[in-house]
Scaffold this active site. Structure first.
Site, PDB file in Angstrom:
ATOM      1  N   GLU A  92       0.839  -1.196   0.000  1.00 57.20           N
ATOM      2  CA  GLU A  92       0.000   0.000   0.000  1.00 57.20           C
ATOM      3  C   GLU A  92       0.882   1.257   0.000  1.00 57.20           C
ATOM      4  O   GLU A  92       1.890   1.317   0.693  1.00 57.20           O
ATOM      5  CB  GLU A  92      -0.881  -0.018   1.249  1.00 57.20           C
ATOM      6  CG  GLU A  92      -1.774   1.184   1.438  1.00 57.20           C
ATOM      7  CD  GLU A  92      -2.545   1.111   2.755  1.00 57.20           C
ATOM      8  OE1 GLU A  92      -3.591   1.761   2.839  1.00 57.20           O
ATOM      9  OE2 GLU A  92      -2.094   0.400   3.681  1.00 57.20           O
ATOM     10  N   LYS A 126      -9.827   2.820  -2.062  1.00 56.04           N
ATOM     11  CA  LYS A 126     -10.006   2.120  -0.790  1.00 56.04           C
ATOM     12  C   LYS A 126     -11.344   2.478  -0.155  1.00 56.04           C
ATOM     13  O   LYS A 126     -11.647   3.644   0.071  1.00 56.04           O
ATOM     14  CB  LYS A 126      -8.853   2.483   0.142  1.00 56.04           C
ATOM     15  CG  LYS A 126      -8.807   1.692   1.446  1.00 56.04           C
ATOM     16  CD  LYS A 126      -7.578   2.107   2.256  1.00 56.04           C
ATOM     17  CE  LYS A 126      -7.410   1.321   3.535  1.00 56.04           C
ATOM     18  NZ  LYS A 126      -6.204   1.764   4.286  1.00 56.04           N
ATOM     19  N   CYS A 143      -5.430  -3.071   2.449  1.00 54.39           N
ATOM     20  CA  CYS A 143      -5.135  -3.091   3.883  1.00 54.39           C
ATOM     21  C   CYS A 143      -6.374  -3.275   4.764  1.00 54.39           C
ATOM     22  O   CYS A 143      -6.879  -4.381   4.927  1.00 54.39           O
ATOM     23  CB  CYS A 143      -4.348  -1.835   4.252  1.00 54.39           C
ATOM     24  SG  CYS A 143      -3.422  -1.990   5.810  1.00 54.39           S
TER      25      CYS A 143
END
Length: 253
Positions: A42, A107, A141
């Site tokens: 990331e 995200k 993540c």
């Protein structure tokens, strides 16, 4: 379609907010690459920085252009996320870049504990990339903690999760990756950074590839950084056990 894919996991010790140096490191690591898909951590160009006003790039900016060039040179897909500024908002944006196409995912689940919610805007769309006959669900993540968001509703083959996941929560990282693989009957690939970030958090890598029944393919490997996955094995598992046929149907609100 390619039955077997070579997946390269790069556990980069990311230099804080220094894209030029990080891309220089990666140039050396990717030289004469032999993998079909290269997965980076990331925010691999900067680290997980909450200073997007200083580090964010425009859509398809310099780091994306580097990814595109490398994908063309090495004839592979390259995956990772980049701090991005678009329409007066900041996004933690994941690019899945192939020699001929790009898939973009923002995200969804922002890490409030790390103040990501204060500076970044959450994405809204599920994105599944297709490459060499395989379907890759994109996640980043903290998304890993939310199984409903990652539910295998379109028979994806691989769940990809680039991360900056601190060593202090390493056990949760490994457990969640394994759980997502088992419940979705898909390969689950998590790639994490190493080193220490600008906030003093320590990262220990622990990048993993779990197969569709939860076996850790990175165990007992002399070089865990390149793992081969098999479409035939995936389909055999699904045909033998049939768990996906019993999944619940639901719609996001």
């Amino acid at each position: 379609m390619k039955n077997k894919l070579k997946i390269r996991l790069i556990e980069l010790d990311i230099l804080w907010e220094n894209p030029a140096k990080n891309l220089q490191q990666l140039d050396q690591l990717l030289y004469k690459n032999t993998a079909d898909v290269v997965v980076l951590p990331e925010m691999f160009a900067t680290g997980f920085s909450m200073n997007p006003d200083q580090i964010a790039e425009p859509p398809f900016g310099a780091t994306y252009q580097w990814m595109k060039k490398q994908a063309e040179i090495e004839q592979c897909a390259i995956v990772g996320s980049v701090s991005t500024r678009e329409n007066h908002h900041f996004y933690n944006r994941m690019y899945f870049v192939t020699p001929n196409a790009v898939f973009v995912y923002d995200k969804k689940h922002l890490f409030g504990y790390g103040k990501e919610t204060e500076v970044y805007t959450a994405g809204k769309e599920i994105v599944t990339a297709e490459y060499l006959g395989w379907k890759f669900r994109l996640s980043i993540c903290y998304d890993l903690r939310f199984p409903v968001w990652l539910r295998n509703s379109d028979d994806y083959d691989v769940l990809l999760c680039p991360a900056n996941w601190p060593k202090v929560r390493e056990e949760q990282w490994i457990t969640l990756l394994k759980a997502r693989a088992i419940e979705n009957m898909a390969y689950c690939i998590g790639v994490n950074r190493t080193g220490v970030d600008g906030y003093g958090l320590v990262y220990d890598g622990q990048s993993k590839v779990f197969d569709p029944i939860g076996l850790d393919l990175t165990n007992n490997q002399d070089d865990f950084s390149q793992i081969e996955i098999s479409k035939e094995a995936l389909l055999n598992y699904r045909e033998k056990f049939g768990f996906l046929s019993d999944r619940d149907a639901f719609n996001f609100q």
